[in-house]
Design a protein around this motif. Structure first.
Motif, PDB file in Angstrom:
ATOM      1  N   HIS A 168      23.264  67.720  35.941  1.00 37.39           N
ATOM      2  CA  HIS A 168      24.478  67.981  36.729  1.00 37.39           C
ATOM      3  C   HIS A 168      25.582  66.951  36.492  1.00 37.39           C
ATOM      4  CE1 HIS A 168      23.001  71.270  39.397  1.00 37.39           C
ATOM      5  NE2 HIS A 168      21.857  70.822  38.941  1.00 37.39           N
ATOM      6  N   VAL A 276      39.413  65.321  48.463  1.00 33.97           N
ATOM      7  CA  VAL A 276      38.112  65.472  49.141  1.00 33.97           C
ATOM      8  C   VAL A 276      37.030  65.050  48.157  1.00 33.97           C
ATOM      9  CG1 VAL A 276      36.486  67.057  50.214  1.00 33.97           C
ATOM     10  CG2 VAL A 276      38.920  67.456  50.487  1.00 33.97           C
ATOM     11  N   ARG A 278      32.969  62.814  47.638  1.00 34.73           N
ATOM     12  CA  ARG A 278      31.974  61.872  48.078  1.00 34.73           C
ATOM     13  C   ARG A 278      32.549  60.505  47.757  1.00 34.73           C
ATOM     14  NH1 ARG A 278      28.092  60.558  45.508  1.00 34.73           N
ATOM     15  NH2 ARG A 278      28.417  61.925  43.739  1.00 34.73           N
ATOM     16  N   LYS A 283      34.925  58.788  41.360  1.00 35.13           N
ATOM     17  CA  LYS A 283      35.847  59.850  41.781  1.00 35.13           C
ATOM     18  C   LYS A 283      37.321  59.463  41.679  1.00 35.13           C
ATOM     19  CE  LYS A 283      32.489  62.763  42.986  1.00 35.13           C
ATOM     20  NZ  LYS A 283      32.232  64.008  42.260  1.00 35.13           N
ATOM     21  N   VAL A 311      39.795  62.810  52.459  1.00 34.57           N
ATOM     22  CA  VAL A 311      38.492  62.891  53.103  1.00 34.57           C
ATOM     23  C   VAL A 311      37.478  62.296  52.125  1.00 34.57           C
ATOM     24  CG1 VAL A 311      36.759  64.397  54.136  1.00 34.57           C
ATOM     25  CG2 VAL A 311      39.175  65.018  54.264  1.00 34.57           C
ATOM     26  N   THR A 313      33.484  61.241  52.105  1.00 34.79           N
ATOM     27  CA  THR A 313      32.203  61.138  52.816  1.00 34.79           C
ATOM     28  C   THR A 313      31.406  59.987  52.244  1.00 34.79           C
ATOM     29  OG1 THR A 313      32.244  63.500  52.449  1.00 34.79           O
ATOM     30  CG2 THR A 313      30.375  62.633  53.674  1.00 34.79           C
ATOM     31  N   SER A 353      34.650  61.672  57.408  1.00 35.32           N
ATOM     32  CA  SER A 353      33.761  62.699  57.963  1.00 35.32           C
ATOM     33  C   SER A 353      33.171  63.614  56.898  1.00 35.32           C
ATOM     34  CB  SER A 353      34.525  63.590  58.931  1.00 35.32           C
ATOM     35  OG  SER A 353      35.536  62.871  59.543  1.00 35.32           O
ATOM     36  N   SER A 354      32.069  64.248  57.282  1.00 34.86           N
ATOM     37  CA  SER A 354      31.503  65.302  56.460  1.00 34.86           C
ATOM     38  C   SER A 354      31.685  66.601  57.250  1.00 34.86           C
ATOM     39  CB  SER A 354      30.023  65.018  56.242  1.00 34.86           C
ATOM     40  OG  SER A 354      29.462  66.067  55.511  1.00 34.86           O
ATOM     41  N   TYR A 355      32.271  67.614  56.628  1.00 33.79           N
ATOM     42  CA  TYR A 355      32.657  68.810  57.376  1.00 33.79           C
ATOM     43  C   TYR A 355      31.844  70.037  57.003  1.00 33.79           C
ATOM     44  CZ  TYR A 355      36.869  66.189  58.542  1.00 33.79           C
ATOM     45  OH  TYR A 355      37.741  65.253  59.008  1.00 33.79           O
ATOM     46  N   MET A 360      36.208  72.788  55.572  1.00 30.73           N
ATOM     47  CA  MET A 360      36.642  72.512  54.197  1.00 30.73           C
ATOM     48  C   MET A 360      37.629  73.586  53.751  1.00 30.73           C
ATOM     49  SD  MET A 360      34.995  69.842  53.102  1.00 30.73           S
ATOM     50  CE  MET A 360      34.737  69.885  51.360  1.00 30.73           C
ATOM     51  N   ASP A 377      33.460  63.029  35.701  1.00 33.81           N
ATOM     52  CA  ASP A 377      32.753  63.911  36.633  1.00 33.81           C
ATOM     53  C   ASP A 377      32.089  65.004  35.803  1.00 33.81           C
ATOM     54  OD1 ASP A 377      31.987  64.964  39.114  1.00 33.81           O
ATOM     55  OD2 ASP A 377      33.992  64.774  39.956  1.00 33.81           O
ATOM     56  N   GLY A 378      30.812  65.307  36.094  1.00 34.07           N
ATOM     57  CA  GLY A 378      30.111  66.327  35.318  1.00 34.07           C
ATOM     58  C   GLY A 378      30.909  67.626  35.311  1.00 34.07           C
ATOM     59  N   MET A 379      31.162  68.162  36.516  1.00 39.41           N
ATOM     60  CA  MET A 379      31.995  69.347  36.639  1.00 39.41           C
ATOM     61  C   MET A 379      33.117  69.064  37.632  1.00 39.41           C
ATOM     62  SD  MET A 379      32.958  72.359  36.040  1.00 39.41           S
ATOM     63  CE  MET A 379      31.746  72.868  34.833  1.00 39.41           C
ATOM     64  N   ASN A 380      32.784  68.911  38.905  1.00 38.18           N
ATOM     65  CA  ASN A 380      33.628  68.807  40.090  1.00 38.18           C
ATOM     66  C   ASN A 380      33.861  70.191  40.680  1.00 38.18           C
ATOM     67  OD1 ASN A 380      36.101  68.701  41.886  1.00 38.18           O
ATOM     68  ND2 ASN A 380      35.627  66.542  41.568  1.00 38.18           N
ATOM     69  N   LEU A 381      33.217  70.391  41.810  1.00 39.40           N
ATOM     70  CA  LEU A 381      33.281  71.697  42.460  1.00 39.40           C
ATOM     71  C   LEU A 381      34.429  71.782  43.457  1.00 39.40           C
ATOM     72  CD1 LEU A 381      29.471  72.370  43.018  1.00 39.40           C
ATOM     73  CD2 LEU A 381      30.970  73.225  41.206  1.00 39.40           C
ATOM     74  N   GLU A 385      36.647  75.041  44.529  1.00 33.96           N
ATOM     75  CA  GLU A 385      36.692  75.544  45.908  1.00 33.96           C
ATOM     76  C   GLU A 385      38.146  75.707  46.353  1.00 33.96           C
ATOM     77  OE1 GLU A 385      32.458  73.372  47.126  1.00 33.96           O
ATOM     78  OE2 GLU A 385      34.316  72.624  47.979  1.00 33.96           O
TER      79      GLU A 385
END
Ligand code: ADQ
Length: 478
Positions: A168, A276, A278, A283, A311, A313, A353-355, A360, A377-381, A385
């Motif tokens: 991943h 947004v 982690r 990142k 954001v 997390t 926070s984690s939502y 999100m 970053d491997g992908m970044n989702l 999103e």
């Protein structure tokens, strides 16, 4: 070893799709943690007799009862880790050695021999659990950098299985990977699989080149031929999200209302920028916020009508590098808001926070510009999103060219996160873009995300694994 399991499809991942939580009265309970991987694999797990093997989180004592159990028709098999293994296998080798090494050495990887020993030992435990639950000839899909030795260990225990592996995170170039004192063992570990999957063709090429150089096997394009004639294929399978599901969520009246109330709470600004992530040093949160702060300082943006919502997390908080980075970002945000904010108008609205997914989706709907700037970053989702939620074909995406997703979303404003001025220019361009331009870019990106969703990723990989010649018909050397 005899085949004694009954699962036709076995997923082996660092974490189980449930967390072990302890109730206030001390009784343990399982709570579902619906991540992207589990929702992607759930449908295929149902069709097959599926089992999932993973660490339940936390450190287990010897007398903890961690028997396999069934949840939602899925057999779940917990692999316990002791406190020392959490420290050496998970925080140590996985996140202190492999994670920084595979992400371009953005932070310095630590090479500790006792960590490697723990990594081997824990990988062996995962392989043994998989060997025990897999039915004869079953497909086993092993996931990610924590478990790179499992394919080979499993093949030794169960040569009848068809084994797939998916990484991943990025697979680094030979020049970086070669720093690893245990490089050959890791390559040989992966070669236990029939298919080794990466997000990008570049990762697969790095792998094949390293196998040729360091292990000496014959390679041709994406195929490695082992001395016993068995072939291993290395190829790209770019992961994605459940785009339709995200769009549906974004279109719901609750999410629309929530998006409006987020903008209202921010004081109805003209422009909302959003990050947004982690909280991870890969990142690129720091350079992104610095670039933005400079744009506020030089008057390009005014805090009275523009705000950056970040954001982040917290994650892996027991790893030193993560604590250091969190302090650095905290200090930057404090300084920027202290210097540039006005009463009721901070330059950066910073949240740890984690939502839930609904929140999100509401944040994505509320943002005019999504800023995703990883150093690697491997992908970044997150960027996918965001795109899935912009059903009006509006909104701008500023995206690092070092995220795997940049290869698919090339209509984004692509940036180099090491180039602060370049990032500033791209953010300004995105902020001033004509609606027509935004629509043109977003439409194209939405088409990509819609057509290449996570179901296509999972079924694509598993179909190819299914087509691997059953080992009984493979040429056997006598
Ligand atoms: P991650 O490094 O975790 O994944 P990413 O792909 O962006 O990075 O996935 C993050 C996920 O967490 C997203 O689904 C996002 O919605 C969610 N998330 C982030 N912040 C959140 C918050 N505050 N609250 C709730 N949810 C939040 C690794 C690799 C990536 C690769 C994925 C999948 O590092 O490169 O894309 O695996 O293979």
């Amino acid at each position: 070893m005899t085949a004694n399991g009954n699962a036709d499809l076995v997923i082996v991942a660092n974490r189980l799709p449930v967390d072990r939580v302890i109730e206030p009265d001390g009784t343990p309970r399982w709570r579902r943690s619906p991540g992207g991987l589990v929702s992607a694999l759930e449908p295929v797990m149902r069709v097959h007799d599926g089992a999932w093997i993973g660490w339940p989180g936390g450190a287990q004592e010897d007398d903890d009862d961690l028997a396999p159990f069934v949840e939602d028709g899925m057999q779940l098999v917990p692999v316990p880790l002791s406190a020392q293994e959490v420290e050496e296998f998970y925080e140590g080798f996985s996140n202190g050695t492999l994670w920084p090494l595979y992400h371009d050495v953005v932070a310095k990887p630590l090479f500790k021999r006792e960590w490697w020993e723990a990594y081997r030992k824990v990988n062996q435990r995962f392989a043994e659990r998989a060997a025990a639950v897999a039915a004869p000839g079953a497909m086993v899909w092993v996931h990610d950098y924590q478990l790179q030795l499992v394919p080979r260990m499993l093949r030794e225990l169960r040569p009848d299985l068809r084994i797939g592996f998916f990484l991943h995170i990025p697979f680094p170039p030979a020049e970086l990977f070669s720093q690893l004192p245990w490089r050959r063992a890791v390559l040989e570990g992966l070669l236990g699989a029939d298919i080794v999957g990466f997000h990008l063709p570049g990762g697969a090429q790095n792998f094949v080149r390293l196998v040729r150089q360091r292990v000496g096997h014959k390679t041709h394009r994406d195929l490695v031929t082992l001395p016993d004639g068995r072939q291993v294929r290395a190829a790209a399978y770019p992961i994605s999200i459940d785009a339709a599901d995200f769009e549906e969520l974004a279109r719901s009246p609750e999410v629309s209302r929530r998006a409006e109330s987020i903008r209202a709470a921010l004081g109805h600004p003209k422009r909302v920028l959003l990050g947004v992530d982690r909280l991870d040093y890969t990142k690129g949160i720091y350079p992104r916020l610095r670039a933005y702060a400079e744009l506020v300082a030089d008057g390009t943006f005014d805090v009275e009508d523009t705000v950056f919502v970040q954001v982040a997390t917290p994650s892996r908080e027991r790893v030193d590098e993560y604590r250091r980075m969190r302090d650095e970002i905290d200090m930057l945000v404090g300084r920027v808001n202290g210097d540039l904010g006005k009463i009721g108008h901070p330059a950066i609205s910073y949240l740890h926070s984690s939502y839930p997914r609904e929140e999100m989706a509401a944040l994505y709907r509320a943002a005019d510009i999504m800023v995703v700037t990883p150093y690697r970053d491997g992908m970044n989702l997150v960027c996918k999103e965001y795109v899935a939620c912009r059903y009006d074909n509006d909104g701008a995406l500023v995206l690092s060219e070092f995220a795997g997703a940049a290869h698919e979303l090339n209509q984004a404003w692509l940036v180099n996160p090491y180039d602060i001025n370049g990032m500033k220019a791209a953010i300004v361009e995105a902020a001033n873009a004509e609606p027509k331009e935004l629509t043109r870019r977003m439409k194209a990106m939405r088409k990509t995300v819609r057509e290449h969703d996570v179901d296509r990723w999972a079924t694509g990989f598993l179909e190819e694994l299914d087509a691997v010649r059953p080992p009984s018909r493979r040429r056997v050397r006598r």
